[in-house]
Design a protein around this motif. Structure first.
Motif, short mmCIF file in Angstrom:
data_model
loop_
_atom_site.label_atom_id
_atom_site.label_comp_id
_atom_site.label_asym_id
_atom_site.label_seq_id
_atom_site.Cartn_x
_atom_site.Cartn_y
_atom_site.Cartn_z
N LYS A 177 14.00 -5.66 -0.24
CA LYS A 177 12.70 -5.11 0.14
C LYS A 177 12.01 -4.62 -1.07
CE LYS A 177 12.72 -2.81 4.16
NZ LYS A 177 13.11 -1.94 5.37
N VAL A 178 10.66 -4.24 -1.06
CA VAL A 178 10.01 -3.87 -2.18
C VAL A 178 9.24 -2.42 -1.75
CG1 VAL A 178 8.31 -4.47 -3.91
CG2 VAL A 178 10.04 -6.03 -3.26
N ALA A 179 8.89 -1.43 -2.42
CA ALA A 179 8.25 -0.39 -2.10
C ALA A 179 7.14 -0.15 -3.19
CB ALA A 179 9.06 0.74 -1.71
N LEU A 180 6.10 0.31 -2.97
CA LEU A 180 5.11 0.72 -3.98
C LEU A 180 5.29 2.24 -4.21
CD1 LEU A 180 1.57 -0.77 -3.80
CD2 LEU A 180 3.25 -0.92 -5.68
N ASP A 181 5.74 2.97 -5.45
CA ASP A 181 6.21 4.10 -5.67
C ASP A 181 4.80 5.02 -6.22
OD1 ASP A 181 7.94 6.37 -5.56
OD2 ASP A 181 9.09 5.49 -7.31
N ASP A 182 5.08 6.17 -5.67
CA ASP A 182 3.93 6.98 -6.42
C ASP A 182 2.62 6.69 -5.73
OD1 ASP A 182 6.13 8.23 -7.35
OD2 ASP A 182 5.41 8.17 -9.52
N PHE A 183 2.37 6.05 -4.71
CA PHE A 183 1.23 5.61 -4.33
C PHE A 183 0.08 6.55 -4.33
CE2 PHE A 183 -1.59 3.80 -1.09
CZ PHE A 183 -1.98 2.51 -1.83
N GLY A 184 -1.07 6.14 -4.77
CA GLY A 184 -2.16 7.02 -4.43
C GLY A 184 -2.66 7.33 -5.80
N THR A 185 -1.75 7.18 -7.05
CA THR A 185 -2.17 7.62 -8.22
C THR A 185 -2.88 6.65 -9.00
OG1 THR A 185 0.14 6.99 -9.18
CG2 THR A 185 0.11 9.06 -8.24
N GLY A 186 -2.83 5.39 -8.55
CA GLY A 186 -3.39 4.23 -9.22
C GLY A 186 -4.95 4.44 -9.09
N TYR A 187 -5.82 3.85 -9.93
CA TYR A 187 -7.16 3.99 -9.66
C TYR A 187 -7.69 2.68 -8.84
CZ TYR A 187 -7.56 0.64 -13.34
OH TYR A 187 -7.50 -0.43 -14.38
N SER A 188 -7.17 1.94 -8.33
CA SER A 188 -7.32 1.00 -7.28
C SER A 188 -6.33 0.77 -6.23
CB SER A 188 -7.81 -0.27 -7.93
OG SER A 188 -7.08 -0.75 -8.92
N SER A 189 -5.81 1.98 -5.50
CA SER A 189 -4.77 1.72 -4.65
C SER A 189 -5.23 0.75 -3.44
CB SER A 189 -4.58 3.27 -4.15
OG SER A 189 -4.18 3.85 -5.03
N LEU A 190 -6.54 0.85 -2.96
CA LEU A 190 -6.63 -0.13 -1.83
C LEU A 190 -6.37 -1.71 -2.36
CD1 LEU A 190 -10.01 1.49 -0.36
CD2 LEU A 190 -7.71 1.15 0.60
N THR A 191 -6.94 -2.08 -3.62
CA THR A 191 -6.59 -3.48 -4.00
C THR A 191 -5.11 -3.69 -4.08
OG1 THR A 191 -8.38 -2.94 -5.34
CG2 THR A 191 -7.17 -4.72 -5.88
N HIS A 192 -4.24 -2.80 -4.38
CA HIS A 192 -3.04 -2.81 -4.42
C HIS A 192 -2.43 -3.31 -3.24
CE1 HIS A 192 -2.98 -0.43 -8.28
NE2 HIS A 192 -3.32 -1.86 -8.38
N LEU A 193 -2.48 -2.20 -2.16
CA LEU A 193 -2.46 -2.42 -0.96
C LEU A 193 -2.87 -3.82 -0.28
CD1 LEU A 193 -0.42 -0.78 0.94
CD2 LEU A 193 -2.69 0.15 1.93
N ARG A 194 -3.96 -4.15 -0.61
CA ARG A 194 -4.51 -5.40 -0.05
C ARG A 194 -3.54 -6.85 -0.82
NH1 ARG A 194 -5.68 -9.67 1.08
NH2 ARG A 194 -7.97 -10.67 1.52
N HIS A 195 -3.37 -6.59 -1.88
CA HIS A 195 -2.84 -7.78 -2.70
C HIS A 195 -1.63 -7.82 -2.88
CE1 HIS A 195 -6.68 -9.66 -3.39
NE2 HIS A 195 -7.32 -8.26 -3.69
N LEU A 196 -0.73 -6.79 -2.45
CA LEU A 196 0.74 -6.86 -2.77
C LEU A 196 1.57 -6.76 -1.63
CD1 LEU A 196 0.93 -4.34 -5.92
CD2 LEU A 196 0.78 -6.89 -5.99
N PRO A 197 2.39 -7.89 -1.57
CA PRO A 197 3.04 -7.80 -0.22
C PRO A 197 4.35 -7.18 -0.14
CG PRO A 197 3.45 -9.95 -1.35
CD PRO A 197 2.51 -9.01 -2.30
N VAL A 198 4.08 -5.72 -0.10
CA VAL A 198 5.32 -4.89 -0.29
C VAL A 198 5.74 -4.44 1.15
CG1 VAL A 198 4.80 -3.88 -2.51
CG2 VAL A 198 3.89 -2.88 -0.74
N ASP A 199 6.83 -3.97 1.40
CA ASP A 199 7.34 -3.70 2.64
C ASP A 199 7.04 -2.34 2.95
OD1 ASP A 199 9.41 -5.94 3.49
OD2 ASP A 199 9.78 -5.38 1.39
N CYS A 200 6.76 -1.48 1.83
CA CYS A 200 6.77 0.15 1.96
C CYS A 200 5.80 0.56 1.01
CB CYS A 200 8.49 0.51 1.84
SG CYS A 200 8.45 2.37 1.80
N VAL A 201 5.27 1.76 1.32
CA VAL A 201 4.39 2.74 0.35
C VAL A 201 5.06 3.98 0.28
CG1 VAL A 201 1.91 3.50 0.44
CG2 VAL A 201 2.42 1.06 1.08
N LYS A 202 5.20 4.40 -0.84
CA LYS A 202 5.65 5.99 -0.98
C LYS A 202 4.48 6.86 -1.38
CE LYS A 202 9.89 6.59 -1.84
NZ LYS A 202 11.13 6.85 -2.72
#
Ligand code: C2E
Ligand code: MG
Ligand code: MG
Ligand code: MG
Length: 293
Positions: A177-202
């Motif tokens: 499984k894959v999680a995106l850590d420290d989510f919200g700190t990037g400057y294009s979080s929406l793009t990441h959520l849209r394009h990265l097939p992760v299982d989990c967001v932290k």
């Protein structure tokens, strides 16, 4: 430096810069000696389901047990390891260590997930998937879906398509499984959520920490939870420190959490005992019951 040299060659002989390089070299060497001298160990921080009371898993966090200075936080030495020649060696050690520990817990009947933090450079290094695959194969009876990689959201910034490929390979070929850590700190979080097939967001702990006093942070936490829901991702709140935060997270529909109000990171040997004794705080279940009725 090549650029600098073109503009002003005297920069090359800047004494303070030289000293910085010498200091850095010494720091890397000290860390290398400590690592090879087995002074590094993994601590594990529990992740629980606030609503059901289940202990879902643990996150492995590297610590340096220094003979004189005591326990040193990864915040102090990981930045030095990252960007040194040790990065991949240490990262592979973390993977191996955590995978073995997962096997030990499962053999004891403790069906936890284990997540590890992986640096962007390591993730994108050649042979990463093959090496991870080989490590997973050392315990073929152990299901790889109990193993999770946490990737810093900031890692994904420059190399979105490369990161995307590795995440796909991890999930589709290896079953981790894959999680995106420290989510919200990037400057294009929406793009990441849209394009990265992760299982989990932290959700990054900075937002959780201030959400009750800061309406902006409150809104960010709320939005990340509903976005994750819409994208069918698991969402975990990090850095939860008090009961009010727990209650608000539950009302927002966030069930998974980590933080000092639940447990601090602890040595591997303490996890089984802690898990057996774990009980959610009475005020949390009250609120959930009220919520249901
Ligand atoms: P992270 O992955 O976001 O891990 C969460 C950090 O928050 C941990 O700090 C944890 O001890 C701390 N924390 C957890 N709950 C609370 C809370 O309620 N309040 C507060 N104030 N802090 C809380 P730690 O262990 O110092 O690790 C810092 C960072 O170092 C990690 O952030 C991760 O990015 C990195 N790191 C740790 N271990 C590794 C590793 O093995 N490999 C790599 N590449 N990075 C690592
Ligand atoms: Mg993490
Ligand atoms: Mg984090
Ligand atoms: Mg962090």
């Amino acid at each position: 430096q090549a650029k600098l040299a073109g503009k002003n060659r005297f920069h090359l002989f800047d004494a303070s810069q030289n000293q910085q390089e010498i200091d850095r070299h010494k720091q890397v060497n000290d860390i290398k000696t400590a690592f090879h001298g087995q002074q590094f160990c993994l601590y594990y921080q529990p992740k629980v389901n606030l609503k059901s009371g289940q202990v879902v898993g643990v996150e492995a966090l590297i610590h340096w047990v220094h003979p004189e200075r005591g326990l040193i936080s990864p915040l102090l030495f990981m930045p030095i390891i990252t960007a040194s020649h040790l990065e991949i060696e240490v990262g592979n050690w973390v993977i191996k260590q955590a995978w073995q520990q997962l096997g030990a817990w499962h053999n004891q009947g403790l069906s936890l997930e284990v997540s590890i933090n992986i640096s962007g450079y390591h993730l994108l290094s050649p042979g990463f998937i093959e090496h991870l695959d080989a490590t997973l194969a050392t315990q073929p009876q152990l299901a790889s879906q109990f193993f999770q990689l946490e990737i810093l959201e900031s890692t994904a910034l420059d190399e979105l398509s490369a990161v995307n490929k590795v995440i796909k390979a991890c999930r589709d070929q290896l079953g981790v499984k894959v999680a995106l850590d420290d989510f919200g700190t990037g400057y294009s979080s929406l793009t990441h959520l849209r394009h990265l097939p992760v299982d989990c967001v932290k959700i990054d702990q900075s937002f959780v920490r201030d959400m009750l006093g800061n309406p902006d942070d409150f809104a960010i936490v709320e939005s990340v939870i509903s976005l994750s829901d819409a994208f069918h991702r698991e969402v975990v709140a990090e850095g939860v420190e008090n009961h009010n935060q727990v209650n608000v997270l539950l009302l927002m529909g966030c069930e998974l959490a980590q933080g000092f109000v639940i447990a601090k990171p602890m040595p591997a040997d303490d996890i089984a005992g802690w898990t057996q004794g774990y009980q959610p705080h009475s005020s949390w279940s009250l609120l959930v019951e009220q919520n249901i009725s």
